[in-house]
Design a protein around this motif. Structure first.
Motif, PDB file in Angstrom:
ATOM      1  N   VAL A  29      15.534 -61.122 -33.527  1.00 47.12           N
ATOM      2  CA  VAL A  29      15.380 -59.725 -33.102  1.00 47.12           C
ATOM      3  C   VAL A  29      14.488 -58.963 -34.087  1.00 47.12           C
ATOM      4  CG1 VAL A  29      16.597 -57.535 -32.755  1.00 47.12           C
ATOM      5  CG2 VAL A  29      17.555 -59.658 -31.838  1.00 47.12           C
ATOM      6  N   GLY A  30      14.699 -59.194 -35.393  1.00 56.00           N
ATOM      7  CA  GLY A  30      13.865 -58.537 -36.392  1.00 56.00           C
ATOM      8  C   GLY A  30      12.413 -58.955 -36.287  1.00 56.00           C
ATOM      9  N   ALA A  31      12.187 -60.256 -36.104  1.00 53.22           N
ATOM     10  CA  ALA A  31      10.815 -60.749 -35.967  1.00 53.22           C
ATOM     11  C   ALA A  31      10.150 -60.187 -34.717  1.00 53.22           C
ATOM     12  CB  ALA A  31      10.810 -62.276 -35.931  1.00 53.22           C
ATOM     13  N   ALA A  32      10.914 -60.082 -33.621  1.00 53.25           N
ATOM     14  CA  ALA A  32      10.366 -59.519 -32.385  1.00 53.25           C
ATOM     15  C   ALA A  32       9.992 -58.051 -32.563  1.00 53.25           C
ATOM     16  CB  ALA A  32      11.390 -59.674 -31.252  1.00 53.25           C
ATOM     17  N   PHE A  33      10.826 -57.311 -33.303  1.00 50.15           N
ATOM     18  CA  PHE A  33      10.516 -55.898 -33.556  1.00 50.15           C
ATOM     19  C   PHE A  33       9.223 -55.743 -34.357  1.00 50.15           C
ATOM     20  CE2 PHE A  33      10.734 -52.430 -36.697  1.00 50.15           C
ATOM     21  CZ  PHE A  33      10.715 -51.336 -35.837  1.00 50.15           C
ATOM     22  N   VAL A  34       9.098 -56.506 -35.449  1.00 50.84           N
ATOM     23  CA  VAL A  34       7.904 -56.415 -36.293  1.00 50.84           C
ATOM     24  C   VAL A  34       6.671 -56.854 -35.513  1.00 50.84           C
ATOM     25  CG1 VAL A  34       6.778 -57.329 -38.355  1.00 50.84           C
ATOM     26  CG2 VAL A  34       9.187 -56.680 -38.437  1.00 50.84           C
ATOM     27  N   ALA A  35       6.770 -57.961 -34.774  1.00 50.69           N
ATOM     28  CA  ALA A  35       5.631 -58.457 -34.004  1.00 50.69           C
ATOM     29  C   ALA A  35       5.207 -57.453 -32.936  1.00 50.69           C
ATOM     30  CB  ALA A  35       5.974 -59.801 -33.364  1.00 50.69           C
ATOM     31  N   THR A  36       6.176 -56.842 -32.250  1.00 45.88           N
ATOM     32  CA  THR A  36       5.856 -55.852 -31.211  1.00 45.88           C
ATOM     33  C   THR A  36       5.151 -54.643 -31.809  1.00 45.88           C
ATOM     34  OG1 THR A  36       7.774 -56.539 -29.905  1.00 45.88           O
ATOM     35  CG2 THR A  36       6.825 -54.390 -29.407  1.00 45.88           C
ATOM     36  N   LEU A  37       5.628 -54.185 -32.965  1.00 47.79           N
ATOM     37  CA  LEU A  37       4.997 -53.060 -33.635  1.00 47.79           C
ATOM     38  C   LEU A  37       3.552 -53.372 -33.997  1.00 47.79           C
ATOM     39  CD1 LEU A  37       5.101 -50.281 -35.055  1.00 47.79           C
ATOM     40  CD2 LEU A  37       6.004 -51.444 -37.079  1.00 47.79           C
ATOM     41  N   SER A 107      -1.320 -66.573 -38.435  1.00 46.99           N
ATOM     42  CA  SER A 107      -1.328 -66.446 -39.893  1.00 46.99           C
ATOM     43  C   SER A 107      -1.124 -64.995 -40.321  1.00 46.99           C
ATOM     44  CB  SER A 107      -2.645 -66.988 -40.467  1.00 46.99           C
ATOM     45  OG  SER A 107      -3.754 -66.258 -39.975  1.00 46.99           O
ATOM     46  N   ALA A 108      -1.691 -64.049 -39.559  1.00 43.49           N
ATOM     47  CA  ALA A 108      -1.510 -62.633 -39.904  1.00 43.49           C
ATOM     48  C   ALA A 108      -0.077 -62.186 -39.681  1.00 43.49           C
ATOM     49  CB  ALA A 108      -2.469 -61.772 -39.086  1.00 43.49           C
ATOM     50  N   LEU A 109       0.502 -62.548 -38.540  1.00 46.75           N
ATOM     51  CA  LEU A 109       1.885 -62.161 -38.256  1.00 46.75           C
ATOM     52  C   LEU A 109       2.848 -62.784 -39.260  1.00 46.75           C
ATOM     53  CD1 LEU A 109       1.916 -62.436 -34.354  1.00 46.75           C
ATOM     54  CD2 LEU A 109       2.037 -60.342 -35.713  1.00 46.75           C
ATOM     55  N   MET A 117       8.185 -52.702 -44.844  1.00 49.60           N
ATOM     56  CA  MET A 117       7.533 -51.677 -44.034  1.00 49.60           C
ATOM     57  C   MET A 117       8.323 -50.378 -43.990  1.00 49.60           C
ATOM     58  SD  MET A 117       6.473 -54.281 -40.944  1.00 49.60           S
ATOM     59  CE  MET A 117       5.449 -53.095 -40.089  1.00 49.60           C
ATOM     60  N   GLY A 118       9.441 -50.356 -44.660  1.00 49.02           N
ATOM     61  CA  GLY A 118      10.282 -49.168 -44.696  1.00 49.02           C
ATOM     62  C   GLY A 118      11.640 -49.554 -45.243  1.00 49.02           C
ATOM     63  N   ASN A 119      12.527 -48.613 -45.322  1.00 51.31           N
ATOM     64  CA  ASN A 119      13.863 -48.875 -45.847  1.00 51.31           C
ATOM     65  C   ASN A 119      14.609 -49.856 -44.947  1.00 51.31           C
ATOM     66  OD1 ASN A 119      16.174 -48.748 -47.383  1.00 51.31           O
ATOM     67  ND2 ASN A 119      16.915 -46.858 -46.428  1.00 51.31           N
ATOM     68  N   GLY A 120      14.780 -51.099 -45.410  1.00 49.90           N
ATOM     69  CA  GLY A 120      15.462 -52.115 -44.631  1.00 49.90           C
ATOM     70  C   GLY A 120      14.605 -52.813 -43.606  1.00 49.90           C
ATOM     71  N   ILE A 121      13.323 -52.467 -43.513  1.00 52.41           N
ATOM     72  CA  ILE A 121      12.432 -53.094 -42.530  1.00 52.41           C
ATOM     73  C   ILE A 121      11.577 -54.134 -43.246  1.00 52.41           C
ATOM     74  CG2 ILE A 121      10.764 -52.693 -40.683  1.00 52.41           C
ATOM     75  CD1 ILE A 121      11.664 -49.831 -40.555  1.00 52.41           C
ATOM     76  N   GLN A 122      12.177 -55.262 -43.555  1.00 51.36           N
ATOM     77  CA  GLN A 122      11.515 -56.392 -44.189  1.00 51.36           C
ATOM     78  C   GLN A 122      12.241 -57.658 -43.751  1.00 51.36           C
ATOM     79  OE1 GLN A 122      11.638 -56.361 -48.467  1.00 51.36           O
ATOM     80  NE2 GLN A 122      10.120 -57.990 -48.700  1.00 51.36           N
ATOM     81  N   LEU A 123      11.508 -58.596 -43.186  1.00 54.58           N
ATOM     82  CA  LEU A 123      12.152 -59.776 -42.608  1.00 54.58           C
ATOM     83  C   LEU A 123      12.730 -60.691 -43.672  1.00 54.58           C
ATOM     84  CD1 LEU A 123       9.685 -60.682 -39.716  1.00 54.58           C
ATOM     85  CD2 LEU A 123      11.923 -59.587 -39.546  1.00 54.58           C
ATOM     86  N   ALA A 124      12.008 -60.880 -44.781  1.00 57.19           N
ATOM     87  CA  ALA A 124      12.475 -61.763 -45.854  1.00 57.19           C
ATOM     88  C   ALA A 124      11.931 -61.248 -47.174  1.00 57.19           C
ATOM     89  CB  ALA A 124      12.031 -63.202 -45.611  1.00 57.19           C
TER      90      ALA A 124
END
Length: 349
Positions: A29-37, A107-109, A117-124
């Motif tokens: 879900v987190g990866a989908a959110f970042v990729a969609t953004l 490679s970019a994604l 990318m923000g408070n708590g918005i980091q996949l790893a």
């Protein structure tokens, strides 16, 4: 700093140590959110913002008839390009030719996986985060080389060889300059680099100047921005796909969805370059009043605007000049900056 999968897991009520299926679901879900953004930002940047910005710089009128402010050109271009026939030229090396367009956006994604990318918005948040970013972002050159070589076209092949020469000449100064930031922060972990810039550098007339490394070491900041222009292929370093010389370089033989993937990868890498600049030199998502994600997006769009300004205002240099600037100029200056930073850090420590 809590990562996005952990935040999602906590929202689901499982805490920081969830079952494996919840951990996997939260990561997806987190990866989908970042990729969609990121895909949304690229969709705005490529078909619409690029044209609007270039038109403003060159005193012309860009897209304005398709929807309000011409915004529906995004949908029109997507339908137009994706509905075109995918033509496969004779003599291509199919496995490499088919794989190449996917490597650039992938490679970019993948590089954004460790960018806060923000408070708590980091996949790893691995301990070698910044090294991971440079490692995966360099995979884009493999896509360019594969596309150029497999196309059975001399212009495509020349474009891919130029990309290799350009990447080697400028990626070393890019990494060496980033190493000077690692010395200042004392860590390769991306969250630690951002946290090291959270202090106040100075107070001038009651205004707190943050200790962003772009203020601490503006010379390294300028070097990195210049080398990043070469890495993302913007003027004066857009030699890999120079239309006047190479038709379109490594992507000459690509059409339909494959061309879209190359085009998408180009803009994703521009945003990734902006994200790395924001993380290393501009405090990451830090900023007053507004949420961190807003500041982060504003910073990467500022870098995008700068690349488009260069595209409109700076003439392309010759390929021999490009290589000479990289090896004789940028490389020497980046090592000089690294040594000077090491001396200063050593004295302060």
């Amino acid at each position: 700093m809590s990562t996005l999968p952990v935040t999602i897991s906590e929202l689901l009520g499982y805490g920081a140590t969830p079952p494996l299926w919840v951990e996997v679901l939260s990561a997806l879900v987190g990866a989908a959110f970042v990729a969609t953004l990121l895909l949304t930002l690229s969709a705005i940047a490529g078909p619409w913002a690029k044209r609007k910005i270039t038109a403003a710089f060159t005193d012309r009128i860009a897209v304005s008839k398709v929807g309000p402010f011409g915004l529906f050109i995004i949908v029109a271009d997507a339908v137009r390009l994706l509905s075109k026939e995918r033509i496969v030229p004779e003599g291509v090396d199919r496995p490499a030719w088919d794989l190449a367009p996917f490597l650039l956006p992938f490679s970019a994604l993948l590089g954004f996986a460790v960018i806060p990318m923000g408070n708590g918005i980091q996949l790893a948040d691995p301990e070698v985060g910044i090294a991971f970013v440079f490692a995966v972002s360099s995979l884009s050159v493999l896509g360019i080389v594969a596309g150029g070589y497999a196309s059975s076209n001399k212009y495509s092949f020349l474009g891919s060889m130029r990309a290799v020469a350009e990447s080697i000449a400028y990626e070393i100064p890019l990494v060496v300059t980033a190493a000077s930031v690692v010395l200042l922060a004392g860590s390769l972990q991306v969250s630690e680099i951002v946290a090291a810039q959270s202090e106040t550098l100075a107070v001038i007339a009651g205004v707190h100047i943050p200790m962003w490394f772009g203020f601490v070491n503006p010379f390294a900041f300028a070097l990195f921005v210049l080398a990043n222009l070469a890495e993302v292929g913007r003027n004066p370093f857009d030699l890999a796909d120079a239309p006047s010389e190479l038709v379109a370089g490594y992507q000459t033989e690509y059409s339909s969805v494959y061309f879209v993937l190359f085009y998408l990868g180009e803009f994703l890498h521009i945003f990734l370059g902006g994200a790395i600049i924001a993380t290393l030199f501009l405090g990451g998502p830090a900023g007053p009043w507004l949420p961190g994600i807003v500041w982060f997006i504003a910073k990467i769009w500022a870098v995008f605007l700068f690349t488009q300004w260069c595209r409109s205002a700076v003439p392309r240099i010759r390929v021999d000049q490009l290589i000479e600037v990289g090896w004789k100029g940028m490389l020497v200056l980046s090592f000089a900056n690294l040594v000077l930073t090491a001396v200063i850090v050593g004295v302060i420590a």
